[in-house]
Design a protein around this motif. Structure first.
Motif, PDB file in Angstrom:
ATOM      1  N   VAL A  85       0.869  -1.175   0.000  1.00  0.00           N
ATOM      2  CA  VAL A  85       0.000   0.000   0.000  1.00  0.00           C
ATOM      3  C   VAL A  85       0.903   1.221   0.000  1.00  0.00           C
ATOM      4  CG1 VAL A  85      -1.824   1.224   1.213  1.00  0.00           C
ATOM      5  CG2 VAL A  85      -1.774  -1.275   1.250  1.00  0.00           C
ATOM      6  N   VAL A  86       0.730   2.094  -0.996  1.00  0.00           N
ATOM      7  CA  VAL A  86       1.675   3.185  -1.218  1.00  0.00           C
ATOM      8  C   VAL A  86       0.954   4.530  -1.198  1.00  0.00           C
ATOM      9  CG1 VAL A  86       3.449   4.120  -2.752  1.00  0.00           C
ATOM     10  CG2 VAL A  86       3.070   1.640  -2.654  1.00  0.00           C
ATOM     11  N   ALA A  87       1.533   5.488  -0.483  1.00  0.00           N
ATOM     12  CA  ALA A  87       1.078   6.880  -0.481  1.00  0.00           C
ATOM     13  C   ALA A  87       1.886   7.661  -1.501  1.00  0.00           C
ATOM     14  CB  ALA A  87       1.250   7.497   0.904  1.00  0.00           C
ATOM     15  N   SER A  88       1.192   8.397  -2.371  1.00  0.00           N
ATOM     16  CA  SER A  88       1.858   9.208  -3.394  1.00  0.00           C
ATOM     17  C   SER A  88       1.590  10.686  -3.154  1.00  0.00           C
ATOM     18  CB  SER A  88       1.358   8.815  -4.786  1.00  0.00           C
ATOM     19  OG  SER A  88       1.789   9.736  -5.760  1.00  0.00           O
ATOM     20  N   LEU A  89       2.671  11.445  -2.975  1.00  0.00           N
ATOM     21  CA  LEU A  89       2.534  12.891  -2.835  1.00  0.00           C
ATOM     22  C   LEU A  89       2.152  13.553  -4.160  1.00  0.00           C
ATOM     23  CD1 LEU A  89       5.707  13.571  -0.683  1.00  0.00           C
ATOM     24  CD2 LEU A  89       3.362  14.015   0.062  1.00  0.00           C
ATOM     25  N   GLY A  90       2.569  12.967  -5.260  1.00  0.00           N
ATOM     26  CA  GLY A  90       2.387  13.599  -6.564  1.00  0.00           C
ATOM     27  C   GLY A  90       3.534  14.521  -6.927  1.00  0.00           C
ATOM     28  N   ALA A  91       4.077  15.216  -5.935  1.00  0.00           N
ATOM     29  CA  ALA A  91       5.262  16.060  -6.082  1.00  0.00           C
ATOM     30  C   ALA A  91       5.887  16.188  -4.701  1.00  0.00           C
ATOM     31  CB  ALA A  91       4.915  17.432  -6.643  1.00  0.00           C
ATOM     32  N   LEU A  92       7.220  16.108  -4.642  1.00  0.00           N
ATOM     33  CA  LEU A  92       7.896  16.161  -3.350  1.00  0.00           C
ATOM     34  C   LEU A  92       7.778  17.530  -2.710  1.00  0.00           C
ATOM     35  CD1 LEU A  92       9.723  14.906  -1.186  1.00  0.00           C
ATOM     36  CD2 LEU A  92      11.695  15.530  -2.609  1.00  0.00           C
ATOM     37  N   PHE A  93       7.901  18.579  -3.502  1.00  0.00           N
ATOM     38  CA  PHE A  93       7.937  19.926  -2.944  1.00  0.00           C
ATOM     39  C   PHE A  93       6.520  20.503  -2.820  1.00  0.00           C
ATOM     40  CE2 PHE A  93      12.211  19.201  -4.429  1.00  0.00           C
ATOM     41  CZ  PHE A  93      12.974  19.728  -3.389  1.00  0.00           C
ATOM     42  N   PRO A  94       6.347  21.542  -1.986  1.00  0.00           N
ATOM     43  CA  PRO A  94       5.008  22.061  -1.693  1.00  0.00           C
ATOM     44  C   PRO A  94       4.186  22.354  -2.939  1.00  0.00           C
ATOM     45  CG  PRO A  94       6.618  23.065  -0.227  1.00  0.00           C
ATOM     46  CD  PRO A  94       7.393  22.253  -1.211  1.00  0.00           C
ATOM     47  N   ASP A  95       2.912  21.962  -2.867  1.00  0.00           N
ATOM     48  CA  ASP A  95       2.037  22.113  -4.029  1.00  0.00           C
ATOM     49  C   ASP A  95       0.598  22.003  -3.536  1.00  0.00           C
ATOM     50  OD1 ASP A  95       0.652  21.801  -6.531  1.00  0.00           O
ATOM     51  OD2 ASP A  95       2.553  21.140  -7.409  1.00  0.00           O
ATOM     52  N   ASN A  96      -0.233  22.955  -3.899  1.00  0.00           N
ATOM     53  CA  ASN A  96      -1.634  22.935  -3.468  1.00  0.00           C
ATOM     54  C   ASN A  96      -2.552  22.167  -4.410  1.00  0.00           C
ATOM     55  OD1 ASN A  96      -2.069  24.116  -0.930  1.00  0.00           O
ATOM     56  ND2 ASN A  96      -1.784  26.177  -1.756  1.00  0.00           N
ATOM     57  N   ARG A  97      -2.027  21.726  -5.538  1.00  0.00           N
ATOM     58  CA  ARG A  97      -2.871  20.960  -6.450  1.00  0.00           C
ATOM     59  C   ARG A  97      -3.239  19.614  -5.814  1.00  0.00           C
ATOM     60  NH1 ARG A  97       0.638  20.197 -11.533  1.00  0.00           N
ATOM     61  NH2 ARG A  97       2.243  20.056  -9.882  1.00  0.00           N
ATOM     62  N   ARG A  98      -4.387  19.109  -6.176  1.00  0.00           N
ATOM     63  CA  ARG A  98      -4.842  17.826  -5.656  1.00  0.00           C
ATOM     64  C   ARG A  98      -4.248  16.720  -6.545  1.00  0.00           C
ATOM     65  NH1 ARG A  98      -8.629  18.190  -1.770  1.00  0.00           N
ATOM     66  NH2 ARG A  98      -9.519  16.122  -2.230  1.00  0.00           N
ATOM     67  N   ILE A  99      -2.976  16.467  -6.295  1.00  0.00           N
ATOM     68  CA  ILE A  99      -2.215  15.540  -7.125  1.00  0.00           C
ATOM     69  C   ILE A  99      -1.822  14.286  -6.359  1.00  0.00           C
ATOM     70  CG2 ILE A  99      -1.337  17.297  -8.704  1.00  0.00           C
ATOM     71  CD1 ILE A  99       1.174  17.476  -7.022  1.00  0.00           C
ATOM     72  N   GLY A 100      -2.337  14.115  -5.147  1.00  0.00           N
ATOM     73  CA  GLY A 100      -2.037  12.928  -4.370  1.00  0.00           C
ATOM     74  C   GLY A 100      -2.844  11.728  -4.817  1.00  0.00           C
ATOM     75  N   SER A 101      -2.343  10.552  -4.483  1.00  0.00           N
ATOM     76  CA  SER A 101      -3.070   9.331  -4.809  1.00  0.00           C
ATOM     77  C   SER A 101      -2.680   8.218  -3.846  1.00  0.00           C
ATOM     78  CB  SER A 101      -2.811   8.906  -6.255  1.00  0.00           C
ATOM     79  OG  SER A 101      -1.435   8.713  -6.491  1.00  0.00           O
ATOM     80  N   VAL A 102      -3.496   7.167  -3.842  1.00  0.00           N
ATOM     81  CA  VAL A 102      -3.252   5.967  -3.049  1.00  0.00           C
ATOM     82  C   VAL A 102      -3.229   4.787  -4.011  1.00  0.00           C
ATOM     83  CG1 VAL A 102      -4.133   4.435  -1.248  1.00  0.00           C
ATOM     84  CG2 VAL A 102      -4.336   6.921  -0.986  1.00  0.00           C
TER      85      VAL A 102
END
Length: 413
Positions: free
Chosen positions: A110-127
């Motif tokens: 089970v993996v958590a994905s930030l979508g981008a390492l550095f700060p970002d307000n876009r909803r780019i996360g995923s599971v």
């Protein structure tokens, strides 16, 4: 707010001087897995010890945030480590957990994905769930997408229906959320938002109040600097309870681990504050360190400062010296690295009464952000695995993944 008044008094006394012991000579260190490539600056966001192929030899799981890679450092034969890429298609993986999610007898991821390492307000996360076919070949299931950058995801049967659900820490940036994903079958999940606060780092599934139902304990950073329990009332309903909060909006929360530190039968919380990612360059703060929240029952916790440590991250508990109590090991990611004596790995020796003596293990490599503990060599003592997060200089003492073999405790047995 409940839990915050107690923190004021605790923070006033946090600078209590703890005894400093001699440097530890228990550990022998070596790099494992792929070497650092030319011009590379490793950014390992998470390491975990797990016997992925269930051959009796513990392995190491790795999240590489810039390579978008989840890998398996297989131990076979004993003491020989070889790294295998599981996937290089998950954007900025932040956390990986090995669990038999589908109940077929092998370990899925089970993996958590930030979508981008550095700060970002876009909803780019995923599971993502990586389904193991039993031969360590994986099929990817994206079970949540378009959410706040995901820093952590853990599995547990949160609604009591016999399958595994997911607790999710959506760090985001200025906007974040904590939620749980209800498993409705066929790799489909229904999201339920528990809280909309930015900076959720951990979402730990644990029965924190010993009522037989799994709760979720979260660490929320950014301007909040709080630890919350989402208490399971059954039927998929949760009640939010603040367990502790800092009055310092720059406290730098970095990680929590739930463990029975005093071995009295309930679950306490190990807590580090050492984050300085927002600063350019990243640097330490004098209030950084390690503490534990003692479980007094009825969701009441007492704050105890353990040690000051600039850049403290990823505290873990284990009986390092084999004396029967739980010690604490912690890494440092943001320290005074121009000082060659600044510590990157520290052992806090417990005298059995939760009074700790500080032992430095290493000042090199620097920028260690993640730590896992397990008996890798089978000698009955806990070894360490660390990962380097080199987002700022100096770059003269870098590491990717290191194993620290515990020889000292073994010699006492």
């Amino acid at each position: 707010m409940p839990g915050r008044e107690a923190s004021d008094q605790a923070l006033d006394s946090r600078r209590a001087i703890l005894p400093a012991g001699p440097p530890s000579d228990f550990f022998t260190a070596r790099p494992v897995g792929d070497p650092i490539g030319e011009h590379q600056r490793p950014r390992i966001s998470h390491v975990q010890v797990a016997d992925l192929d269930r051959d009796g030899l513990p392995d190491i799981l790795v999240c590489d945030a810039t390579a978008n890679r989840v890998s398996w450092i297989r131990q076979f034969p004993r003491d020989i480590y070889t790294e295998h890429t599981i996937t290089s298609e998950i954007l900025a993986p932040a956390h990986v957990e090995a669990v038999d999610f589908d109940g077929d007898g092998d370990l899925d991821l089970v993996v958590a994905s930030l979508g981008a390492l550095f700060p970002d307000n876009r909803r780019i996360g995923s599971v993502i769930i990586l389904e193991n076919d039993g031969t360590q070949q994986f099929t990817s299931h994206v079970v949540a997408r378009g959410v706040a950058r995901v820093a952590d995801v853990r599995a547990g049967d949160l609604d009591g229906d016999g399958d595994l659900d997911l607790a999710v820490a959506g760090f985001g940036y200025d906007q974040g959320e904590t939620l749980w994903l209800e498993n409705v079958g066929g790799w489909a999940f229904t999201p339920h938002v528990l809280q909309r606060l930015s900076g959720a780092i951990n979402a730990i599934v644990v029965d924190i109040n010993d009522d037989g139902r799994l709760d979720i304990v979260t660490l929320v950073s950014q301007e909040w600097e709080e630890i919350w329990a989402f208490v399971n009332n059954g039927g998929g309903e949760f009640a939010a309870k603040l367990l502790w909060g800092s009055t310092n909006p720059d406290f730098g929360s970095s990680w929590i681990t739930v463990v029975d530190l005093d071995r009295d039968g309930d679950r306490d919380i190990l807590y580090s504050n050492g984050d300085a990612f927002d600063y350019a360059p990243a640097n330490s703060r004098p209030w950084h360190g390690v503490q534990w929240l003692e479980n007094r029952g009825r969701l009441q916790f007492d704050f105890h400062r353990i040690a000051d440590l600039s850049g403290a991250s990823s505290p873990q508990a284990a009986d390092i010296d084999g004396d029967g109590d739980l010690d604490v090991v912690v890494v440092s990611a943001y320290n005074h690295w121009n000082d060659p004596t600044a510590r990157s790995l520290v052992w806090l020796e417990n005298n059995g009464r939760q009074q700790f003596t500080v032992h430095g293990i290493a000042s090199s490599p620097t920028h260690l952000i993640t730590l896992a503990i397990g008996d890798l060599d089978g000698n009955g003592t806990p070894d360490l695995v660390t990962g380097g997060m080199h987002i700022s200089g100096p770059y003269d003492r870098m590491s990717r993944v290191m194993v620290w073999s515990n020889r000292g405790a073994a010699s006492r047995r």
